[in-house]
Design a protein around this motif. Sequence first.
Motif, PDB file in Angstrom:
ATOM      1  N   HIS A  14       0.833  -1.203   0.000  1.00 21.82           N
ATOM      2  CA  HIS A  14       0.000   0.000   0.000  1.00 21.82           C
ATOM      3  C   HIS A  14       0.865   1.248   0.000  1.00 21.82           C
ATOM      4  O   HIS A  14       1.803   1.365   0.784  1.00 21.82           O
ATOM      5  CB  HIS A  14      -0.900  -0.005   1.231  1.00 21.82           C
ATOM      6  CG  HIS A  14      -2.017   0.984   1.189  1.00 21.82           C
ATOM      7  ND1 HIS A  14      -1.898   2.268   1.665  1.00 21.82           N
ATOM      8  CD2 HIS A  14      -3.287   0.872   0.725  1.00 21.82           C
ATOM      9  CE1 HIS A  14      -3.054   2.903   1.503  1.00 21.82           C
ATOM     10  NE2 HIS A  14      -3.912   2.084   0.934  1.00 21.82           N
ATOM     11  N   LEU A  15       0.537   2.178  -0.906  1.00 25.51           N
ATOM     12  CA  LEU A  15       1.230   3.463  -0.990  1.00 25.51           C
ATOM     13  C   LEU A  15       0.206   4.579  -0.830  1.00 25.51           C
ATOM     14  O   LEU A  15      -0.842   4.561  -1.478  1.00 25.51           O
ATOM     15  CB  LEU A  15       1.922   3.624  -2.341  1.00 25.51           C
ATOM     16  CG  LEU A  15       3.295   2.987  -2.574  1.00 25.51           C
ATOM     17  CD1 LEU A  15       3.219   1.470  -2.494  1.00 25.51           C
ATOM     18  CD2 LEU A  15       3.830   3.396  -3.945  1.00 25.51           C
ATOM     19  N   GLY A  16       0.495   5.533   0.041  1.00 26.87           N
ATOM     20  CA  GLY A  16      -0.370   6.686   0.208  1.00 26.87           C
ATOM     21  C   GLY A  16       0.433   7.970   0.068  1.00 26.87           C
ATOM     22  O   GLY A  16       1.611   8.028   0.448  1.00 26.87           O
ATOM     23  N   ALA A  17      -0.188   9.005  -0.483  1.00 25.01           N
ATOM     24  CA  ALA A  17       0.483  10.288  -0.703  1.00 25.01           C
ATOM     25  C   ALA A  17      -0.365  11.407  -0.117  1.00 25.01           C
ATOM     26  O   ALA A  17      -1.486  11.187   0.352  1.00 25.01           O
ATOM     27  CB  ALA A  17       0.724  10.518  -2.186  1.00 25.01           C
ATOM     28  N   ALA A  18       0.160  12.615  -0.144  1.00 29.36           N
ATOM     29  CA  ALA A  18      -0.560  13.772   0.382  1.00 29.36           C
ATOM     30  C   ALA A  18      -1.766  14.102  -0.492  1.00 29.36           C
ATOM     31  O   ALA A  18      -1.823  13.748  -1.673  1.00 29.36           O
ATOM     32  CB  ALA A  18       0.377  14.977   0.457  1.00 29.36           C
ATOM     33  N   PHE A  19      -2.724  14.787   0.094  1.00 30.29           N
ATOM     34  CA  PHE A  19      -3.950  15.167  -0.595  1.00 30.29           C
ATOM     35  C   PHE A  19      -3.626  15.893  -1.907  1.00 30.29           C
ATOM     36  O   PHE A  19      -2.832  16.832  -1.937  1.00 30.29           O
ATOM     37  CB  PHE A  19      -4.777  16.089   0.311  1.00 30.29           C
ATOM     38  CG  PHE A  19      -6.186  16.311  -0.152  1.00 30.29           C
ATOM     39  CD1 PHE A  19      -7.218  15.505   0.306  1.00 30.29           C
ATOM     40  CD2 PHE A  19      -6.499  17.324  -1.042  1.00 30.29           C
ATOM     41  CE1 PHE A  19      -8.529  15.703  -0.107  1.00 30.29           C
ATOM     42  CE2 PHE A  19      -7.798  17.538  -1.471  1.00 30.29           C
ATOM     43  CZ  PHE A  19      -8.818  16.722  -0.998  1.00 30.29           C
ATOM     44  N   GLY A  20      -4.223  15.426  -2.999  1.00 33.95           N
ATOM     45  CA  GLY A  20      -4.023  16.058  -4.296  1.00 33.95           C
ATOM     46  C   GLY A  20      -2.811  15.590  -5.073  1.00 33.95           C
ATOM     47  O   GLY A  20      -2.644  15.967  -6.238  1.00 33.95           O
ATOM     48  N   GLU A  21      -1.961  14.754  -4.467  1.00 29.14           N
ATOM     49  CA  GLU A  21      -0.715  14.333  -5.132  1.00 29.14           C
ATOM     50  C   GLU A  21      -0.894  13.035  -5.914  1.00 29.14           C
ATOM     51  O   GLU A  21      -0.028  12.161  -5.922  1.00 29.14           O
ATOM     52  CB  GLU A  21       0.404  14.193  -4.093  1.00 29.14           C
ATOM     53  CG  GLU A  21       0.870  15.510  -3.519  1.00 29.14           C
ATOM     54  CD  GLU A  21       1.557  16.399  -4.559  1.00 29.14           C
ATOM     55  OE1 GLU A  21       2.054  15.853  -5.564  1.00 29.14           O
ATOM     56  OE2 GLU A  21       1.593  17.628  -4.363  1.00 29.14           O
ATOM     57  N   ASP A  22      -2.011  12.930  -6.612  1.00 25.30           N
ATOM     58  CA  ASP A  22      -2.315  11.732  -7.388  1.00 25.30           C
ATOM     59  C   ASP A  22      -1.269  11.455  -8.462  1.00 25.30           C
ATOM     60  O   ASP A  22      -0.861  10.310  -8.682  1.00 25.30           O
ATOM     61  CB  ASP A  22      -3.673  11.877  -8.078  1.00 25.30           C
ATOM     62  CG  ASP A  22      -4.827  12.139  -7.148  1.00 25.30           C
ATOM     63  OD1 ASP A  22      -4.696  13.018  -6.280  1.00 25.30           O
ATOM     64  OD2 ASP A  22      -5.872  11.488  -7.298  1.00 25.30           O
ATOM     65  N   GLU A  23      -0.848  12.487  -9.150  1.00 21.59           N
ATOM     66  CA  GLU A  23       0.066  12.291 -10.280  1.00 21.59           C
ATOM     67  C   GLU A  23       1.429  11.797  -9.811  1.00 21.59           C
ATOM     68  O   GLU A  23       2.024  10.910 -10.437  1.00 21.59           O
ATOM     69  CB  GLU A  23       0.192  13.591 -11.072  1.00 21.59           C
ATOM     70  CG  GLU A  23      -1.065  13.903 -11.865  1.00 21.59           C
ATOM     71  CD  GLU A  23      -1.214  15.374 -12.180  1.00 21.59           C
ATOM     72  OE1 GLU A  23      -1.253  15.719 -13.371  1.00 21.59           O
ATOM     73  OE2 GLU A  23      -1.296  16.183 -11.236  1.00 21.59           O
ATOM     74  N   MET A  24       1.934  12.348  -8.731  1.00 22.35           N
ATOM     75  CA  MET A  24       3.197  11.846  -8.191  1.00 22.35           C
ATOM     76  C   MET A  24       3.047  10.384  -7.782  1.00 22.35           C
ATOM     77  O   MET A  24       3.922   9.550  -8.059  1.00 22.35           O
ATOM     78  CB  MET A  24       3.634  12.691  -6.987  1.00 22.35           C
ATOM     79  CG  MET A  24       4.918  12.207  -6.322  1.00 22.35           C
ATOM     80  SD  MET A  24       4.657  10.906  -5.076  1.00 22.35           S
ATOM     81  CE  MET A  24       3.868  11.869  -3.771  1.00 22.35           C
ATOM     82  N   LEU A  25       1.912  10.054  -7.143  1.00 23.78           N
ATOM     83  CA  LEU A  25       1.726   8.691  -6.660  1.00 23.78           C
ATOM     84  C   LEU A  25       1.634   7.696  -7.805  1.00 23.78           C
ATOM     85  O   LEU A  25       2.274   6.638  -7.771  1.00 23.78           O
ATOM     86  CB  LEU A  25       0.466   8.620  -5.784  1.00 23.78           C
ATOM     87  CG  LEU A  25       0.155   7.243  -5.193  1.00 23.78           C
ATOM     88  CD1 LEU A  25       1.300   6.764  -4.303  1.00 23.78           C
ATOM     89  CD2 LEU A  25      -1.157   7.267  -4.417  1.00 23.78           C
TER      90      LEU A  25
END
Length: 500
Positions: free
Chosen positions: A445-456
């Motif tokens: 599982h990988l989670g990123a900061a709010f709005g950082e969909d493209e980086m993820l």
Amino acid sequence: MLGYETNDATSLAGLVASGEVTPHELLDAALERVSALNPALCAVTLLREDVARRAIDAGLPDGPFRGVPFLLKDLGAEAVDFPSHNGSNLLRNTRYARDSALYERIRATGLVTFGRTTSPEGGIGPTTESAVYGAPTRNPWNLERTSGGSSGGAGAVVAAGIVPMAHGSDGGGSVRIPASSCGLFGFKATRGRFPDGPDAGEGWAGMAIDGFLSRSVRDNATIMDACAGPDLGAPYYAPPLRKGYAAAILRPPKRLRVALCTTRFSGEAVDPSCRLAAEEAGALLESLGHHVELARPAADHAGMMCAWTRIVACGTALWISKRLGALGRDLAPGDVEGVSRGAIAYAAQISGADYLDAVGKIHAYGREMAAFMARWDVVVSPTLAEPPARIGRFAHATEDYEAYRIGPYGVFAYSPYCAVFNASGQPAASLPLHWTDDGLPVGVHLGAAFGEDEMLISLCRELELARPWFDRRPPNRLGALAKPSAQRPASDKVQGEQNG
């Protein structure tokens, strides 16, 4: 059809565009696999071959997936041509007066929708074993194990090769749990990324969102680009994508600060195979040049899950009440399953003030997670605390709704990571990077900061290239259990009933 399962949706669309195969031939291949595999899996329901054939004959939109077979989850994604049971006897054969904005966007890609996939009642379980289908949905990797929930049917059909990609939704891990259980890629976008309308504004106080299960990152990226953006009158929506998911996967991300958690976020141990999956992912990220440290979010995870449990109970009580109101009668035996009856009783003890307090707790939790992510770009963990559960473990018979969700052997103990990112609204993904010694998939599982969909999703693509998973398939024993001579389910019939 030769090559059907060795191509992702993007490649199959390319074969259609080049004239090497027709949409009818691809649909034939998908339907043959439904007939052969669904008796063992119980994953496809409400088959509408006639609708699919008419769509092909009328001329498909010239989108990125023109001609590729597709299945909607039997929960949400309202569509006039595809009635839904929503996993419940009470909602059996619900018909819709208009298409959802999401389905309109899916159809515009050229996908050929021909049915729906199974879901637990109301979408509140980590397995898919609803009574309305007559049998549990099983995991292609091991038929004694669950394919996950609530998008368990979607996970099973993609893993089994019936379709290359399928619609799902995620209110507490319902895309990522099946992705982990079935060895697939699943992505939960930032809150508000996709439309909920016109018949809803949000799901579960904003914690639920649509999504997709696929075997390649690029398929997911392309379909999410096609579906992203608010519909008319949306109450809120995610920050606009800068260039889009598909553009993001064309290049790797910058070197990232990675928080690696090999325990539950509370610090308690998980199954050794899940711990190993996270450790191996951390080592892989480090080998790719990312900075990896052991760390876990300091937030009130237990308090969040209690609030989540209250909100979902109220949501369950609401849809049942509305359905009974439309029918003009009281709840009858067999209408809903035990967990739903328990949710009604649990919700009856929650006042309006209690509900708003729970929503406030979810908002506060999002701020706690945002504070943690200020130091890190990505947090990595297992997707589940255990390999896929055995069939029956999370069946909906019990009426102790609270214990089912947050008891010591309940859903949150089994899936302690996924709901975190529904509550915070952050983007998250499950990647099939590990299998146990006995061949069960274990997601990372990988989670990123709010709005950082493209980086993820860029990072997901980098990991896919570094450790490819596309060619991993369930064992041959599924073929031994398949029934090639089985009849296809009739239009609007439940496959589980016919075979269960």
